[in-house]
Structures are given as structure tokens and as C-alpha cells.
Design an enzyme around this catalytic site. Sequence first.
Site, PDB file in Angstrom:
ATOM      1  N   GLN A 263     -29.592 106.255 -38.470  1.00  0.00           N
ATOM      2  CA  GLN A 263     -30.515 105.852 -37.475  1.00  0.00           C
ATOM      3  C   GLN A 263     -29.844 105.087 -36.392  1.00  0.00           C
ATOM      4  O   GLN A 263     -30.077 104.886 -35.228  1.00  0.00           O
ATOM      5  CB  GLN A 263     -31.822 105.338 -38.036  1.00  0.00           C
ATOM      6  CG  GLN A 263     -32.716 106.249 -38.648  1.00  0.00           C
ATOM      7  CD  GLN A 263     -33.253 107.263 -37.871  1.00  0.00           C
ATOM      8  OE1 GLN A 263     -32.582 108.644 -37.828  1.00  0.00           O
ATOM      9  NE2 GLN A 263     -34.136 106.854 -36.600  1.00  0.00           N
ATOM     10  N   HIS A 266     -28.238 105.900 -33.149  1.00  0.00           N
ATOM     11  CA  HIS A 266     -28.926 106.601 -31.729  1.00  0.00           C
ATOM     12  C   HIS A 266     -28.640 105.272 -30.466  1.00  0.00           C
ATOM     13  O   HIS A 266     -28.555 105.715 -29.503  1.00  0.00           O
ATOM     14  CB  HIS A 266     -30.563 106.177 -32.078  1.00  0.00           C
ATOM     15  CG  HIS A 266     -31.037 107.690 -32.875  1.00  0.00           C
ATOM     16  ND1 HIS A 266     -31.119 108.770 -31.913  1.00  0.00           N
ATOM     17  CD2 HIS A 266     -31.206 107.916 -33.942  1.00  0.00           C
ATOM     18  CE1 HIS A 266     -31.754 109.594 -32.702  1.00  0.00           C
ATOM     19  NE2 HIS A 266     -31.960 109.207 -34.028  1.00  0.00           N
ATOM     20  N   GLU A 332     -41.309 103.156 -37.753  1.00  0.00           N
ATOM     21  CA  GLU A 332     -41.268 104.542 -37.068  1.00  0.00           C
ATOM     22  C   GLU A 332     -40.909 105.360 -38.382  1.00  0.00           C
ATOM     23  O   GLU A 332     -41.732 106.618 -38.454  1.00  0.00           O
ATOM     24  CB  GLU A 332     -40.258 104.643 -35.827  1.00  0.00           C
ATOM     25  CG  GLU A 332     -39.907 106.043 -35.390  1.00  0.00           C
ATOM     26  CD  GLU A 332     -39.035 106.118 -34.636  1.00  0.00           C
ATOM     27  OE1 GLU A 332     -39.050 106.995 -33.849  1.00  0.00           O
ATOM     28  OE2 GLU A 332     -37.918 105.174 -34.526  1.00  0.00           O
ATOM     29  N   HIS A 333     -39.815 105.219 -39.011  1.00  0.00           N
ATOM     30  CA  HIS A 333     -39.498 105.879 -40.184  1.00  0.00           C
ATOM     31  C   HIS A 333     -39.473 105.087 -41.503  1.00  0.00           C
ATOM     32  O   HIS A 333     -38.892 104.156 -41.340  1.00  0.00           O
ATOM     33  CB  HIS A 333     -37.982 106.617 -39.915  1.00  0.00           C
ATOM     34  CG  HIS A 333     -37.895 107.367 -38.569  1.00  0.00           C
ATOM     35  ND1 HIS A 333     -37.427 106.927 -37.414  1.00  0.00           N
ATOM     36  CD2 HIS A 333     -38.395 108.698 -38.206  1.00  0.00           C
ATOM     37  CE1 HIS A 333     -37.263 107.502 -36.569  1.00  0.00           C
ATOM     38  NE2 HIS A 333     -37.945 108.629 -37.065  1.00  0.00           N
ATOM     39  N   ASP A 366     -36.025 114.636 -38.194  1.00  0.00           N
ATOM     40  CA  ASP A 366     -35.647 114.585 -36.910  1.00  0.00           C
ATOM     41  C   ASP A 366     -35.477 116.038 -36.513  1.00  0.00           C
ATOM     42  O   ASP A 366     -35.702 116.226 -35.219  1.00  0.00           O
ATOM     43  CB  ASP A 366     -34.232 113.868 -36.852  1.00  0.00           C
ATOM     44  CG  ASP A 366     -34.384 112.595 -36.825  1.00  0.00           C
ATOM     45  OD1 ASP A 366     -35.577 111.655 -36.524  1.00  0.00           O
ATOM     46  OD2 ASP A 366     -33.231 111.930 -36.957  1.00  0.00           O
ATOM     47  N   HIS A 425     -86.164 106.170 -19.422  1.00  0.00           N
ATOM     48  CA  HIS A 425     -85.216 107.098 -20.510  1.00  0.00           C
ATOM     49  C   HIS A 425     -86.382 107.716 -21.164  1.00  0.00           C
ATOM     50  O   HIS A 425     -86.328 108.933 -21.347  1.00  0.00           O
ATOM     51  CB  HIS A 425     -84.635 106.388 -21.398  1.00  0.00           C
ATOM     52  CG  HIS A 425     -83.134 105.776 -20.919  1.00  0.00           C
ATOM     53  ND1 HIS A 425     -83.068 105.037 -19.724  1.00  0.00           N
ATOM     54  CD2 HIS A 425     -82.068 106.102 -21.420  1.00  0.00           C
ATOM     55  CE1 HIS A 425     -81.649 104.923 -19.637  1.00  0.00           C
ATOM     56  NE2 HIS A 425     -80.844 105.445 -20.598  1.00  0.00           N
TER      57      HIS A 425
END
Length: 438
Positions: A263, A266, A332-333, A366, A425
Amino acid sequence: MIQTLDLRGRELSTADLLALVPRSASDVGSAVEAVDALIADVRARGAAALIDQAERFDRVRPPHVRVPLDALREAEAALDPAVREALVEAIDRVRRGTAAQVPPTVTTEIAPGARIVQRWQPVDRVGLYVPGGKAVYPSSVVMNVVAAQVAGVPSIALASPPQAAFGGSVHPTILGAAHLLGVDEVYAMGGAGAIGALAYGVPDLGLEPVQVITGPGNLFVATAKRAVTGVVGIDSEAGPTEILVIADESASPALVVADLVSQAEHDELAGAVLVTDSPALAAAVEAALPAAVAATRHRERVEIALAGPQSALVLVDDLEQAARFSNAYAPEHLEVQVRDPHALLPRLTSAGAIFVGDHTPVSLGDYIAGSNHVLPTGGQARFASGLGAYSFLRPQQVVEYDRAALREVAERVGVLSDAEQLPAHGEAVRARFRDAGD
């Protein structure tokens, strides 16, 4: 190379944990002024602004902002056979994994002659963003497009930054993946300008506004998505990627190291976090990281990411504290590499996606696990979900009462409308019976 946070022996509240979680220094709010100017420029000047912004940020003036259909066809035909086969398999798996996210239509009989139909209606048109930059992401094409298609969205526009290496067009692998999926409306535009173009439309390109924009991107893309929220819906303000691994003494240090590095490659702002109740595992991971980093292709950015404030080895007393820390971080993961992962799973409530066991690395998700890799970052998993078919669906209730069913509740409507001092109403109900002498 990586900091250590020792939380052992400390009684920490949720607020304490939220203050302690490691985060990158990136701030969506810091780019608001620049982003607003870029979007305003696109709204004022259309395609000319997008071309000027491409020259400024991507160092190329695209000959066509909308990619010609012939270029899409040629890109698909030129796909490496192995890449094409892998994409076809990924598309099939993600399509099957996403199908479960479309709820069935449900009719509820409230009373005789009174029913409510709960249906899920897709939006009419979406804009999907596929980032450029340090890597090429045909997998993001798959994740965005398949989710929209499974939801039943009839109109899809895809944007990706123009590439100087390819004459100002979108990367051919992105184009090939898009055409493989049947998408023929692709634009060579990136960053905040692209988000503004999708949200508001560009008349001189024939680009109609969309209703929902999804897909990851850099700080400017995330800020632009925040800026157009309310004009369109968005999935989330996806920022730098992150992984959190919960591991105990049974975990393999080599696998933990491999996953943290995977990771971190990235981006320099990527977060890589290990949470463990085993000091021996933490020490083994720390010792193994330098050699693993030295051996990887993108060692410079990996080293920066691991040394940054967003990455850490976190020591906790037990897996209960590990779960509490993870829920505050809301990764996220999230990988779970412990002796009994299914015993821990009920306590893990906040994560974009959870990867269970030694043979389920994040990199599987992924690409080809069948799950979606467009996930909330920066703690947004505490209140938001990853991309799915539901991102493009709107729940709607369709209400239908016949005359007898309405008569049965007419008096109660009048009582409640009078209590709220909204007598018209109740009158709207009584009017339906007056002419018939009811």
C-alpha cells in the site's frame, strides 16, 4: 523508518483514540480557493479552460477533450492478451459481487387497500473519475463502471487526465478497459476541472451534467468533489490510500511487511499501520522493513510513506484494544491476521473493506476479489461506505391508498393536522369525500 505508538496500559476514550490515530498532513480544506477558481474557469470557458488546465497540470494540450470512438476501439484491440483476460475475469467477479447490493422491490400492505412500494431507482447519468499520475488504473475503470452498470444507470461518462506520453489522450489501457465495458463517452480531462465539467456540463463539448460523481483522485479532486456536493452526489472525498493490519503473535512478519509495503507504494502520503498485541511481532516487522523497502521498485516513495506521520507500529494490550483503535482509525483497508479472525470480526465496525486471514491480502481486493476497491479514506469509514451499486441508487417509496383505505384514516389525519395547526392538510383529505356526501 517507521514510528511506534505504545498504547499499552492506558485507559483511552474514543476521543483520545481519535486524537492519536496517525494521519497524513494533507487537508482537503487547504485547496478550496484554487479549486473554486478552476471550476469557475471551466463553467465560464468550457473546453478551452479544460485544455489550458491540461497544459498547466499535465504538460500537454489534448487534441480532443472527448476521446474519439475510433481511439477507444483501437485501444481495446491493442490490449495485451494477458491484461485483457485479467480484466475480463475481474469484470465478471466484480459484477457478481456487486449484484448482491441491489435490493429487491418490496410491497408492504399497510391495511386493506393501502400499500407502500419500496423501490430502488438508479440515477439517470453518472460521471466516473479514473486518476492518472504515478500509476495506471484500469482496475478503477472496472470498479466504477461495473457498480454503475449493475445499478442500472443508463448513461455513463468517464474522465481521466490526458497523458503527455500518449499525445494528450487518456492512457490506452484505460481506454481499452472502458471500451471493453461498453463505455464510449470518455474525456481527456483531469483534476478539479474535470469534476466541475462533470457536475455542470460543458455545452461546447456536448457534455451533459451528471447526477453522481465517483472515483478516487488527488487532493484537488477530493476538494472539487466537496465543492460540487449538493449540485451532484458523490461517493466520498477519497484521499491517500491506507492500510491497517491487526495481527497477533500467530501472524507472519513477512506477510505483514509485504502488505504494508504494497500500500505504501501508491503514494508518499499513503498510510501503513500495524496494530498488534505482540511486541515480538512488531520488532520483527520493524527489523524486516528496511530490506523489503530496498528491494521494491518504488523504494523512494515507500520509504517516505512509512516514515511519515500517517504510518506507525501500534502496540496494544490485547485484541479488544486493537479493535477499538481500528474502529477509531476507520481504515480504508483493514486486514485481520490473527489466530481466530472470526471471533474478532463482530467487534470491527468501521472499515471500508475487511480482508480476513493470511490468504486475503488487500491487493487481491484491488483487482480481482470481486469486491470494490473504491473505499472511504481519512476516517470516513466511521460514517460512509465504499463504492457499490447502492452509490447510484435512490430509495423511493411509492404510496397508494384506495378510497376506503383513505376514509379509514381521514379523521386521524384531521386530528394530527389540527394539532400541528395546519388545517388545510386535513381539508385536503376531507375534500375527497364531500362531493359524494360522505
